[in-house]
Design an enzyme around this catalytic site. Structure first.
Site, mmCIF file in Angstrom:
data_model
loop_
_atom_site.group_PDB
_atom_site.id
_atom_site.type_symbol
_atom_site.label_atom_id
_atom_site.label_comp_id
_atom_site.label_asym_id
_atom_site.label_seq_id
_atom_site.Cartn_x
_atom_site.Cartn_y
_atom_site.Cartn_z
ATOM 1 N N SER A 80 -64.587 -54.107 79.738
ATOM 2 C CA SER A 80 -63.719 -52.962 79.961
ATOM 3 C C SER A 80 -63.078 -52.555 78.643
ATOM 4 C CB SER A 80 -62.630 -53.324 80.976
ATOM 5 O OG SER A 80 -61.787 -52.209 81.197
ATOM 6 N N CYS A 81 -62.734 -51.271 78.551
ATOM 7 C CA CYS A 81 -61.993 -50.765 77.389
ATOM 8 C C CYS A 81 -61.095 -49.636 77.887
ATOM 9 C CB CYS A 81 -62.945 -50.329 76.272
ATOM 10 S SG CYS A 81 -64.051 -48.985 76.734
ATOM 11 N N ALA A 82 -60.913 -48.596 77.119
ATOM 12 C CA ALA A 82 -60.069 -47.491 77.568
ATOM 13 C C ALA A 82 -60.840 -46.529 78.471
ATOM 14 C CB ALA A 82 -59.488 -46.732 76.373
ATOM 15 N N GLY A 84 -64.720 -46.690 78.679
ATOM 16 C CA GLY A 84 -66.092 -47.092 78.971
ATOM 17 C C GLY A 84 -67.064 -47.019 77.809
ATOM 18 N N TRP A 109 -59.478 -48.560 81.278
ATOM 19 C CA TRP A 109 -58.047 -48.607 81.561
ATOM 20 C C TRP A 109 -57.538 -47.273 82.093
ATOM 21 C CZ3 TRP A 109 -54.613 -52.075 82.628
ATOM 22 C CH2 TRP A 109 -53.289 -51.679 82.732
#
Length: 119
Positions: A80-82, A84, A109
């Site tokens: 996961s990140c901000a 994708g 996120w």
């Protein structure tokens, strides 16, 4: 037939994987997590450190992250990140390191912070 390196997952699938105790690795930078928060029970390994840290010996990884190192064959890893994008690159890096069960949480996120009730 070409096998996909990873599978994209949405919010509901992420929740199901979290229930099954899949590894969730957030590849955002530490300052991003400090500003926004993090996914429950996730491990933070910034994208720039991911390749090195997935190559750490098992005992060193456990000491650094306080969790067992994911098994290349059997453990599911959701990145996961901000939004994708970095998590997609993370899944590609892990694939090159011979990890097999890889997932990219495409909402990141941004989606989590809207949908998850306690954030």
């Amino acid at each position: 037939m070409i096998m996909s390196v990873y599978e994209n997952v949405d919010y509901d699938c992420l929740l199901a994987k979290m229930d099954r105790k899949s590894f969730v690795i957030d590849v955002r930078e530490c300052h991003e997590l400090a500003a926004t928060g993090s996914l429950p029970n996730s491990i933070n390994i910034p994208l720039g450190e991911l390749e090195n840290d997935l190559n750490l010996p098992t005992d060193v990884f456990k000491e650094k992250y306080k969790v067992p190192k994911p098994d290349k064959e059997n453990d599911e890893i959701v990145f996961s990140c901000a939004r994708g994008n970095r998590s997609r690159r993370a899944a590609e890096i892990a694939f090159k390191l011979d990890y097999k069960k890889l997932y990219n949480y495409t909402g990141g996120w941004i989606e989590w912070s809207v949908k998850y009730p306690s954030t």
